[in-house]
Design a protein around this motif. Sequence first.
Motif, PDB file in Angstrom:
ATOM      1  N   PRO A 108       2.806  10.011   7.575  1.00 51.91           N
ATOM      2  CA  PRO A 108       2.493   9.413   6.089  1.00 51.91           C
ATOM      3  C   PRO A 108       2.099   7.984   6.633  1.00 51.91           C
ATOM      4  N   SER A 109       2.747   7.224   7.376  1.00 49.58           N
ATOM      5  CA  SER A 109       2.384   5.685   7.643  1.00 49.58           C
ATOM      6  C   SER A 109       1.174   5.477   8.469  1.00 49.58           C
ATOM      7  N   TRP A 110       0.589   6.513   9.009  1.00 53.67           N
ATOM      8  CA  TRP A 110      -0.552   6.307   9.788  1.00 53.67           C
ATOM      9  C   TRP A 110      -1.823   6.008   8.866  1.00 53.67           C
ATOM     10  N   ARG A 111      -1.780   6.107   7.671  1.00 49.63           N
ATOM     11  CA  ARG A 111      -2.968   5.808   6.688  1.00 49.63           C
ATOM     12  C   ARG A 111      -2.395   5.055   5.824  1.00 49.63           C
ATOM     13  N   PRO A 112      -2.820   3.681   5.569  1.00 46.23           N
ATOM     14  CA  PRO A 112      -2.547   2.791   4.602  1.00 46.23           C
ATOM     15  C   PRO A 112      -2.869   3.129   3.206  1.00 46.23           C
ATOM     16  N   THR A 113      -2.582   4.257   2.615  1.00 42.81           N
ATOM     17  CA  THR A 113      -3.015   4.805   1.407  1.00 42.81           C
ATOM     18  C   THR A 113      -2.230   5.650   1.040  1.00 42.81           C
ATOM     19  N   SER A 114      -2.513   5.745  -0.731  1.00 43.10           N
ATOM     20  CA  SER A 114      -1.593   6.855  -1.587  1.00 43.10           C
ATOM     21  C   SER A 114      -2.226   6.816  -2.806  1.00 43.10           C
ATOM     22  N   MET A 115      -1.889   7.745  -3.697  1.00 42.94           N
ATOM     23  CA  MET A 115      -2.254   7.720  -4.898  1.00 42.94           C
ATOM     24  C   MET A 115      -1.863   6.693  -5.751  1.00 42.94           C
ATOM     25  N   SER A 116      -0.840   6.073  -5.387  1.00 48.14           N
ATOM     26  CA  SER A 116      -0.587   4.814  -6.298  1.00 48.14           C
ATOM     27  C   SER A 116      -1.468   3.710  -5.707  1.00 48.14           C
TER      28      SER A 116
ATOM     29  N   PHE B 196     -20.448  12.745  -4.029  1.00 46.20           N
ATOM     30  CA  PHE B 196     -19.494  13.076  -2.782  1.00 46.20           C
ATOM     31  C   PHE B 196     -18.880  11.829  -2.465  1.00 46.20           C
ATOM     32  N   GLY B 197     -17.649  12.097  -2.415  1.00 46.91           N
ATOM     33  CA  GLY B 197     -16.804  10.825  -1.918  1.00 46.91           C
ATOM     34  C   GLY B 197     -16.525   9.656  -2.988  1.00 46.91           C
ATOM     35  N   GLY B 198     -17.225  10.006  -4.424  1.00 46.84           N
ATOM     36  CA  GLY B 198     -17.049   8.857  -5.563  1.00 46.84           C
ATOM     37  C   GLY B 198     -15.948   9.048  -6.367  1.00 46.84           C
ATOM     38  N   GLY B 199     -16.008   8.419  -7.336  1.00 49.16           N
ATOM     39  CA  GLY B 199     -15.130   8.608  -8.364  1.00 49.16           C
ATOM     40  C   GLY B 199     -15.507   7.815  -9.684  1.00 49.16           C
ATOM     41  N   VAL B 200     -14.716   7.878 -10.597  1.00 49.76           N
ATOM     42  CA  VAL B 200     -14.891   7.076 -12.012  1.00 49.76           C
ATOM     43  C   VAL B 200     -15.417   5.804 -11.850  1.00 49.76           C
ATOM     44  N   GLY B 201     -14.665   5.019 -11.112  1.00 51.74           N
ATOM     45  CA  GLY B 201     -14.719   3.593 -10.950  1.00 51.74           C
ATOM     46  C   GLY B 201     -16.288   3.306 -10.393  1.00 51.74           C
ATOM     47  N   LEU B 202     -17.015   3.961  -9.558  1.00 52.51           N
ATOM     48  CA  LEU B 202     -18.410   3.534  -9.489  1.00 52.51           C
ATOM     49  C   LEU B 202     -19.336   3.622 -10.477  1.00 52.51           C
TER      50      LEU B 202
ATOM     51  N   LEU C  30      -7.009   1.644  10.755  1.00 44.80           N
ATOM     52  CA  LEU C  30      -8.302   1.188  10.847  1.00 44.80           C
ATOM     53  C   LEU C  30      -9.248   1.544   9.826  1.00 44.80           C
ATOM     54  N   GLY C  31      -8.897   2.389   9.058  1.00 46.29           N
ATOM     55  CA  GLY C  31      -9.803   3.151   8.083  1.00 46.29           C
ATOM     56  C   GLY C  31     -10.395   2.083   7.170  1.00 46.29           C
TER      57      GLY C  31
ATOM     58  N   HIS D  18      -9.588   4.698  -0.603  1.00 46.16           N
ATOM     59  CA  HIS D  18      -8.535   5.312  -1.192  1.00 46.16           C
ATOM     60  C   HIS D  18      -8.685   6.719  -1.824  1.00 46.16           C
ATOM     61  N   CYS D  19      -9.901   6.663  -2.231  1.00 44.81           N
ATOM     62  CA  CYS D  19     -10.564   8.017  -2.979  1.00 44.81           C
ATOM     63  C   CYS D  19     -10.723   8.877  -1.750  1.00 44.81           C
ATOM     64  N   ASN D  20     -11.086   8.547  -0.525  1.00 46.59           N
ATOM     65  CA  ASN D  20     -11.322   9.449   0.548  1.00 46.59           C
ATOM     66  C   ASN D  20     -10.381   9.606   1.510  1.00 46.59           C
ATOM     67  N   ALA D  21      -9.228   8.931   1.513  1.00 49.64           N
ATOM     68  CA  ALA D  21      -8.239   8.941   2.697  1.00 49.64           C
ATOM     69  C   ALA D  21      -7.154   9.848   2.299  1.00 49.64           C
ATOM     70  N   GLN D  22      -7.123  10.349   1.137  1.00 47.51           N
ATOM     71  CA  GLN D  22      -6.114  11.131   0.306  1.00 47.51           C
ATOM     72  C   GLN D  22      -6.415  12.783   1.141  1.00 47.51           C
ATOM     73  N   THR D  23      -5.512  13.546   0.926  1.00 39.04           N
ATOM     74  CA  THR D  23      -5.669  14.844   1.325  1.00 39.04           C
ATOM     75  C   THR D  23      -7.081  15.638   1.085  1.00 39.04           C
ATOM     76  N   PRO D  24      -7.850  15.872   1.981  1.00 41.29           N
ATOM     77  CA  PRO D  24      -9.109  16.668   1.641  1.00 41.29           C
ATOM     78  C   PRO D  24      -8.983  17.624   0.689  1.00 41.29           C
ATOM     79  N   SER D  25     -10.010  17.636  -0.055  1.00 35.16           N
ATOM     80  CA  SER D  25     -10.072  18.996  -1.079  1.00 35.16           C
ATOM     81  C   SER D  25     -11.313  19.348  -1.608  1.00 35.16           C
ATOM     82  N   GLY D  26     -12.047  18.531  -2.516  1.00 36.62           N
ATOM     83  CA  GLY D  26     -13.379  18.516  -2.852  1.00 36.62           C
ATOM     84  C   GLY D  26     -14.237  18.458  -1.658  1.00 36.62           C
TER      85      GLY D  26
END
Length: 370
Positions: A28-36, A94-100, A241-242, A272-280
């Motif tokens: 988990p510490s490898w990627r500096p991201t989380s849902m939070s 693709f790879g986006g979210g409501v914030g865009l 480095l992400g 952060h939108c795209n460093a989470q567990t891949p699904s969509g």
Amino acid sequence: MDPATATTTDLMQNECETESSSIWSWWPSWRPTSMSLLKTTESKILACIQNDLWARFVTLPNQDRIWTLSLSKKAARKPAEQAPKTPLVMVHGFGGGVGLWIRNMDALSRSRPLYAFDLLGFGRSSRPPFPSDAAKAEEQFVESIEQWRQSLGLENMILLGHSLGGYLATSYAIQYPSRVSHLILVDPWGFPERPQTQTQEGQDQGTEVVKRPPLPRWVKAIAAVVSLFNPLAVIRAAGPLGPGLVNRFRPDFKRKFEDLFEDDTMTQYIYHCNAQTPSGEVGFRAMAESLGWAKRPMLQRVHQLPPSMPLTMLYGARSWVESSSGDSVVQIRNQTLTRVILIDDASHHVYADQPEEFNRVVEKICNSVN
């Protein structure tokens, strides 16, 4: 209390989505991201909204959750006899979210309700497994949109989709035409068929074509390995480095929103939108022949849209998406209630490149509905 402030507080109080087990979860510490961190970055973006904003998860029958924003004009008080306006529903790419949509939501919610949501498997929405079959993956996306609509009780809507969102919006409109008052496609992905190679075209036409040298074996080997991974795997594999990788390869996202944020807020949001567990992303890979082409091109099915359904296709004049697909749709539909509009000085992200013109055009389309 200011709606934007209230929404930010609500976002911070929501519990984090639990990531499903994956190849990355053991480190988990490898990627500096989380849902939070995604929530925190998104909250900063949504704080720019001036209109009344309601943000929550909409739970589907199968317990998947769709992160949803609803906007309306601040302190709007309409006469009781005035019929409600058809809501505008915006579906990101693709790879986006409501914030865009931050440059568009206030302007487009001045005269009617506006909804924006994170597609299943993207952003803050649930990230379930997707099938590897193209048709089944597409169906999972489309059914999640229909279940979302049912959960909100929307009878019909003006449906707007960008890129992948445009592809899915078209598929939805084909399957549930009575729910779509007007279909707006913004630089939609997945419409044309993948062109044949020059060599194959020459053989089919009986003409001589100069053959290019074959690719070296090492290039083919690398391509084969890369094809085994999801499109955004490199962001996750880059670990710490992400974020810098996103800044380096997508500096345009920072420039598009630089008058709103002087720092890396938008590129951090993309990360952060795209460093989470891949699904969509897995669902997209199942539907894609490659990043640029769909296994089930929409031009082969667009004739299934009812002739009575108005359709407008917006393209950036400088986009990599060819507007010729829009011209083909006009021909397929015999010009019935179908328009193609080019937005000057806009690339693929039309809504962010030329937000004022985009908002003006979309608002005009919406006003033609009611």
